[in-house]
Enzyme design. Structure first.
Site, PDB file in Angstrom:
ATOM      1  N   HIS A  91       0.831  -1.203   0.000  1.00  0.00           N
ATOM      2  CA  HIS A  91       0.000   0.000   0.000  1.00  0.00           C
ATOM      3  C   HIS A  91       0.868   1.257   0.000  1.00  0.00           C
ATOM      4  O   HIS A  91       1.811   1.375   0.762  1.00  0.00           O
ATOM      5  CB  HIS A  91      -1.001   0.017   1.159  1.00  0.00           C
ATOM      6  CG  HIS A  91      -0.409  -0.129   2.527  1.00  0.00           C
ATOM      7  ND1 HIS A  91       0.046  -1.340   3.026  1.00  0.00           N
ATOM      8  CD2 HIS A  91      -0.226   0.767   3.517  1.00  0.00           C
ATOM      9  CE1 HIS A  91       0.487  -1.170   4.262  1.00  0.00           C
ATOM     10  NE2 HIS A  91       0.347   0.103   4.582  1.00  0.00           N
ATOM     11  N   LEU A  92       0.516   2.139  -0.890  1.00  0.00           N
ATOM     12  CA  LEU A  92       1.185   3.428  -1.038  1.00  0.00           C
ATOM     13  C   LEU A  92       0.444   4.460  -0.205  1.00  0.00           C
ATOM     14  O   LEU A  92      -0.768   4.637  -0.364  1.00  0.00           O
ATOM     15  CB  LEU A  92       1.172   3.859  -2.510  1.00  0.00           C
ATOM     16  CG  LEU A  92       1.650   5.287  -2.809  1.00  0.00           C
ATOM     17  CD1 LEU A  92       3.145   5.420  -2.554  1.00  0.00           C
ATOM     18  CD2 LEU A  92       1.316   5.669  -4.245  1.00  0.00           C
ATOM     19  N   HIS A  93       1.175   5.136   0.671  1.00  0.00           N
ATOM     20  CA  HIS A  93       0.599   6.253   1.421  1.00  0.00           C
ATOM     21  C   HIS A  93       0.738   7.507   0.555  1.00  0.00           C
ATOM     22  O   HIS A  93       1.833   7.821   0.076  1.00  0.00           O
ATOM     23  CB  HIS A  93       1.338   6.463   2.743  1.00  0.00           C
ATOM     24  CG  HIS A  93       1.058   5.409   3.752  1.00  0.00           C
ATOM     25  ND1 HIS A  93       0.028   5.499   4.664  1.00  0.00           N
ATOM     26  CD2 HIS A  93       1.671   4.222   3.986  1.00  0.00           C
ATOM     27  CE1 HIS A  93       0.022   4.420   5.419  1.00  0.00           C
ATOM     28  NE2 HIS A  93       1.012   3.621   5.029  1.00  0.00           N
TER      29      HIS A  93
END
Length: 166
Positions: free
Chosen positions: A124-126
């Site tokens: 997951h990319l913040h």
């Protein structure tokens, strides 16, 4: 704050993209459940490759998570063949920011927590904006290129420097 345009549900029929409980789905993974619309989470973007939704514990006024629609492990498990996926995640993150009237892309942070500092083992990319408005704890949690948080461009560079996959 987010505008109505960015808070509308994605204009994609999730049922056609639904991964189901077969390949690419981990029944223990909270993000697989979110993407599969099992949690009631508002999905801001969904397509065959990636999905986007708001972080439940935002570290900035705009804090989104962009995840692969199918389960992919954390960033440490990636290889050179995943570069296009990571680039697509960043691209979608930028689109979501722009839909929410975040126009100063020089004041954003795109990054991943590095294992073992991941709370969820689904890649997951913040996407955080404006980065200048991160609180004290968020500045620590999302500190660029620290032992626990790697910026997206640095991850892409690391992946590109890996040998060809076999």
């Amino acid at each position: 704050m987010a505008t109505n345009e960015g808070s509308e549900r994605a204009n994609v029929d999730i049922s056609k993209i639904k991964v189901g409980q077969g390949e690419g789905y981990d029944k223990k993974c909270i993000f697989c459940k979110v993407v599969n619309n099992e949690m009631g989470t508002e999905i801001l973007h969904v397509d065959e490759e990636v999905s986007c939704f708001r972080d439940i514990k935002p570290g900035a006024p705009h804090h989104y998570l962009v995840v692969p629609t199918r389960h992919v492990g954390n960033c440490k498990s990636l290889s050179k063949e995943h570069v296009s996926l990571v680039e697509k995640m960043v691209e979608i993150g930028m689109e979501i920011l722009q839909k929410n009237n975040v126009l100063d892309l020089s004041d954003v942070r795109f990054g991943f927590h590095w294992p073992p500092f991941c709370s969820v083992s689904h890649l997951h990319l913040h996407v955080l904006a404006p980065a200048s408005q991160l609180g004290f704890m968020s500045r620590l949690f999302y500190r660029p290129n620290s032992y626990w948080f790697v910026m997206a461009d640095q991850l892409i560079q690391q992946l590109n420097s890996k040998g060809e996959t076999t």
